[in-house]
Motif scaffolding. Structure first.
Motif, PDB file in Angstrom:
ATOM      1  N   THR A  41       0.814  -1.218   0.000  1.00 48.36           N
ATOM      2  CA  THR A  41       0.000   0.000   0.000  1.00 48.36           C
ATOM      3  C   THR A  41       0.845   1.265   0.000  1.00 48.36           C
ATOM      4  N   SER A  42       2.083   1.199   0.486  1.00 48.72           N
ATOM      5  CA  SER A  42       2.943   2.381   0.533  1.00 48.72           C
ATOM      6  C   SER A  42       3.897   2.445  -0.661  1.00 48.72           C
ATOM      7  N   ASN A  43       3.711   1.582  -1.652  1.00 46.69           N
ATOM      8  CA  ASN A  43       4.599   1.533  -2.804  1.00 46.69           C
ATOM      9  C   ASN A  43       4.342   2.735  -3.719  1.00 46.69           C
ATOM     10  N   PRO A  44       5.378   3.501  -4.085  1.00 51.28           N
ATOM     11  CA  PRO A  44       5.182   4.653  -4.977  1.00 51.28           C
ATOM     12  C   PRO A  44       4.572   4.280  -6.323  1.00 51.28           C
ATOM     13  N   LYS A  45       4.823   3.050  -6.791  1.00 48.65           N
ATOM     14  CA  LYS A  45       4.207   2.634  -8.053  1.00 48.65           C
ATOM     15  C   LYS A  45       2.689   2.565  -7.905  1.00 48.65           C
ATOM     16  N   LYS A  46       2.231   2.128  -6.731  1.00 48.04           N
ATOM     17  CA  LYS A  46       0.796   2.094  -6.464  1.00 48.04           C
ATOM     18  C   LYS A  46       0.233   3.519  -6.453  1.00 48.04           C
ATOM     19  N   THR A  47       0.973   4.444  -5.839  1.00 46.50           N
ATOM     20  CA  THR A  47       0.560   5.851  -5.840  1.00 46.50           C
ATOM     21  C   THR A  47       0.440   6.365  -7.266  1.00 46.50           C
ATOM     22  N   TYR A  48       1.444   6.071  -8.076  1.00 46.91           N
ATOM     23  CA  TYR A  48       1.450   6.509  -9.479  1.00 46.91           C
ATOM     24  C   TYR A  48       0.243   5.969 -10.235  1.00 46.91           C
ATOM     25  N   LEU A  49      -0.009   4.667 -10.121  1.00 44.25           N
ATOM     26  CA  LEU A  49      -1.097   4.047 -10.867  1.00 44.25           C
ATOM     27  C   LEU A  49      -2.460   4.566 -10.416  1.00 44.25           C
ATOM     28  N   ASN A  50      -2.630   4.751  -9.115  1.00 42.03           N
ATOM     29  CA  ASN A  50      -3.913   5.241  -8.608  1.00 42.03           C
ATOM     30  C   ASN A  50      -4.209   6.652  -9.094  1.00 42.03           C
ATOM     31  N   PHE A  51      -3.250   7.556  -8.993  1.00 47.85           N
ATOM     32  CA  PHE A  51      -3.473   8.937  -9.427  1.00 47.85           C
ATOM     33  C   PHE A  51      -3.615   9.012 -10.946  1.00 47.85           C
ATOM     34  N   ARG A  52      -2.775   8.283 -11.666  1.00 49.54           N
ATOM     35  CA  ARG A  52      -2.829   8.298 -13.128  1.00 49.54           C
ATOM     36  C   ARG A  52      -4.150   7.746 -13.639  1.00 49.54           C
ATOM     37  N   ASN A  53      -4.513   6.552 -13.159  1.00 47.90           N
ATOM     38  CA  ASN A  53      -5.699   5.886 -13.679  1.00 47.90           C
ATOM     39  C   ASN A  53      -6.977   6.609 -13.303  1.00 47.90           C
ATOM     40  N   ASN A  54      -6.961   7.293 -12.164  1.00 50.94           N
ATOM     41  CA  ASN A  54      -8.145   8.031 -11.769  1.00 50.94           C
ATOM     42  C   ASN A  54      -8.429   9.162 -12.755  1.00 50.94           C
ATOM     43  N   LEU A  55      -7.394   9.890 -13.145  1.00 47.68           N
ATOM     44  CA  LEU A  55      -7.573  10.968 -14.116  1.00 47.68           C
ATOM     45  C   LEU A  55      -8.027  10.428 -15.476  1.00 47.68           C
ATOM     46  N   VAL A  56      -7.422   9.341 -15.900  1.00 48.29           N
ATOM     47  CA  VAL A  56      -7.805   8.732 -17.178  1.00 48.29           C
ATOM     48  C   VAL A  56      -9.259   8.281 -17.142  1.00 48.29           C
ATOM     49  N   MET A  57      -9.662   7.666 -16.030  1.00 48.38           N
ATOM     50  CA  MET A  57     -11.040   7.191 -15.887  1.00 48.38           C
ATOM     51  C   MET A  57     -12.031   8.346 -15.977  1.00 48.38           C
TER      52      MET A  57
ATOM     53  N   ALA B 214     -10.261  20.593 -11.153  1.00 48.22           N
ATOM     54  CA  ALA B 214     -10.304  20.576  -9.686  1.00 48.22           C
ATOM     55  C   ALA B 214      -9.413  19.478  -9.123  1.00 48.22           C
ATOM     56  N   ARG B 215      -9.419  18.314  -9.765  1.00 50.11           N
ATOM     57  CA  ARG B 215      -8.608  17.193  -9.279  1.00 50.11           C
ATOM     58  C   ARG B 215      -7.116  17.503  -9.347  1.00 50.11           C
ATOM     59  N   LEU B 216      -6.699  18.210 -10.383  1.00 56.40           N
ATOM     60  CA  LEU B 216      -5.284  18.551 -10.490  1.00 56.40           C
ATOM     61  C   LEU B 216      -4.832  19.392  -9.299  1.00 56.40           C
ATOM     62  N   TRP B 217      -5.686  20.308  -8.835  1.00 61.82           N
ATOM     63  CA  TRP B 217      -5.349  21.105  -7.660  1.00 61.82           C
ATOM     64  C   TRP B 217      -5.382  20.258  -6.392  1.00 61.82           C
ATOM     65  N   LEU B 218      -6.352  19.351  -6.298  1.00 62.43           N
ATOM     66  CA  LEU B 218      -6.403  18.459  -5.139  1.00 62.43           C
ATOM     67  C   LEU B 218      -5.200  17.519  -5.120  1.00 62.43           C
ATOM     68  N   ASP B 219      -4.796  17.074  -6.309  1.00 57.64           N
ATOM     69  CA  ASP B 219      -3.592  16.241  -6.399  1.00 57.64           C
ATOM     70  C   ASP B 219      -2.353  17.022  -5.972  1.00 57.64           C
ATOM     71  N   LEU B 220      -2.311  18.299  -6.334  1.00 56.00           N
ATOM     72  CA  LEU B 220      -1.182  19.136  -5.928  1.00 56.00           C
ATOM     73  C   LEU B 220      -1.110  19.237  -4.407  1.00 56.00           C
TER      74      LEU B 220
ATOM     75  N   SER C 293       2.327  10.897 -12.756  1.00 56.14           N
ATOM     76  CA  SER C 293       0.973  10.541 -13.189  1.00 56.14           C
ATOM     77  C   SER C 293       0.351  11.666 -14.010  1.00 56.14           C
ATOM     78  N   HIS C 294       0.633  12.913 -13.632  1.00 53.81           N
ATOM     79  CA  HIS C 294       0.123  14.062 -14.386  1.00 53.81           C
ATOM     80  C   HIS C 294       0.817  14.158 -15.738  1.00 53.81           C
ATOM     81  N   GLN C 295       2.100  13.871 -15.760  1.00 49.39           N
ATOM     82  CA  GLN C 295       2.826  13.884 -17.037  1.00 49.39           C
ATOM     83  C   GLN C 295       2.222  12.866 -17.994  1.00 49.39           C
ATOM     84  N   TYR C 296       1.960  11.664 -17.498  1.00 48.30           N
ATOM     85  CA  TYR C 296       1.359  10.630 -18.340  1.00 48.30           C
ATOM     86  C   TYR C 296       0.004  11.095 -18.854  1.00 48.30           C
ATOM     87  N   PHE C 297      -0.803  11.665 -17.957  1.00 45.96           N
ATOM     88  CA  PHE C 297      -2.158  12.071 -18.337  1.00 45.96           C
ATOM     89  C   PHE C 297      -2.126  13.057 -19.499  1.00 45.96           C
TER      90      PHE C 297
END
Length: 342
Positions: free
Chosen positions: A230-246, A262-268, A289-293
């Protein structure tokens, strides 16, 4: 009595430990018309050899590389014929009669095409588990939460969610789906690789006016974090990235623009929080994750299915779960205002 055929499929990647521990309970599942399948994502440990030696009756379908959770299941299920698929994580302990109640619920409702059981925590079995609890919901900003789990707060199971009801998304840890619906929706979005692919799939099914269900008569225990901690940075990346894509894929065009803004500011804000906590890898994961998006924004746009008047919005929460949790101090699902649920 004619029982629909069920294919129980565990996608494995270097999961020998979990297969040794949990496959006995899974293989002893009581259901009269079932096929057990291990889909393997090019494991490098001895997990495939273990299944071949101790469970020769189980079908093994091997992928030619690690396609992740989403792509891996897509590849494996191309070779599986059944009325129902059960996608089960390898780190799940099941109870004796956990299959039939969910199948019966789905059989009795032609519009309900996917569902999950009650998911409790393996290491603390009186509490709900983070990955699905008693059914998934989503707020106006795309944040998923569950009955029994809001943010990192887990409720004890006191029978408060012992029901059958419609939800917004069913957990991929123990995911039941009618095969015709899987094929109609074309399965998971393989670009997600892992995390939130089941929410995206459920959202697409609901846009076809299908229902997603929860069945408390079925209980499983999930370890969680079996592949990614749960504390893996890859998990953080996938969760934030995939949420924006979804969000880009599934929201109406103009709604997607302001929600993602709004999400981009909340992510910040989350990124700054990680920096203050000296979790630099997690902060960098959000940035990536934002770069990928943005680099893939046109590719994602091609996957959009515009909203239709037939969309089933049950399970959407009109409020902001972040605000309710941190400002209004709502720690339990029952504390959320009913008026905010569609």
């Amino acid at each position: 009595m004619n029982y629909p055929k069920v294919a129980l499929v565990i996608l494995n990647w270097n999961g020998e430990f979990f297969l040794e521990k949990f496959l006995p309970s899974v293989y002893n599942s009581a259901y009269p018309n079932i096929e057990f399948i291990i889909g393997d994502n090019m494991s490098t440990d001895k997990s495939v050899a273990f299944v071949q030696e101790y469970y020769p009756q189980i079908t093994i379908i091997q992928n030619d590389q690690n396609y992740g959770f989403a792509g891996g299941y897509n590849k494996v299920l191309e070779h599986v014929e059944a009325d129902y698929y059960i996608l089960l994580n390898s780190d799940v302990e099941v109870t004796e009669n956990w299959i039939a109640p969910v199948i019966d619920m789905l059989e009795s409702n032609s519009d309900m095409v996917a569902a999950q059981p009650k998911i409790l925590a393996y290491h603390e079995k009186t509490k709900f588990e983070h990955a699905g609890g008693a059914g998934g919901f989503i707020d106006s900003y795309g944040y998923p939460f569950c009955r029994g789990r809001i943010m990192d707060q887990l409720e004890s199971d006191n029978g408060q969610y012992d029901d059958e009801r419609e939800i917004f998304w069913a957990s991929g840890a123990a995911f039941f789906i009618k095969s015709h619906a899987w094929k109609e929706a074309k399965g998971f979005d393989a670009d997600f690789f892992a995390h939130m692919e089941e929410i995206d799939l459920c959202w697409r099914l609901k846009k076809m006016d299908y229902k997603i269900g929860y069945c408390s008569q079925s209980v499983v225990y999930h370890v969680g974090g079996g592949t990614l901690n749960t504390s893996n940075p890859k998990k953080t990346y996938l969760n934030f990235r995939n949420n924006l894509v979804m969000l880009q894929k599934n929201l109406p065009f103009w709604t997607a623009i302001w929600v993602i803004f709004a999400r981009l500011w909340l992510d910040l804000a989350a990124l700054i929080k990680f920096l203050l906590e000296k979790k630099f890898k997690d902060a960098w994961a959000i940035s990536r994750s934002h770069q990928y998006f943005f680099l893939n924004i046109f590719k994602t746009a091609e996957k959009r299915n515009e909203q239709t008047r037939f969309e089933n919005t049950t399970g959407k929460y009109k409020g902001c779960i972040i605000w309710d949790f941190f400002v209004n101090n709502h720690r339990k699902f029952s504390e959320l205002p009913d008026k905010n649920f569609k």
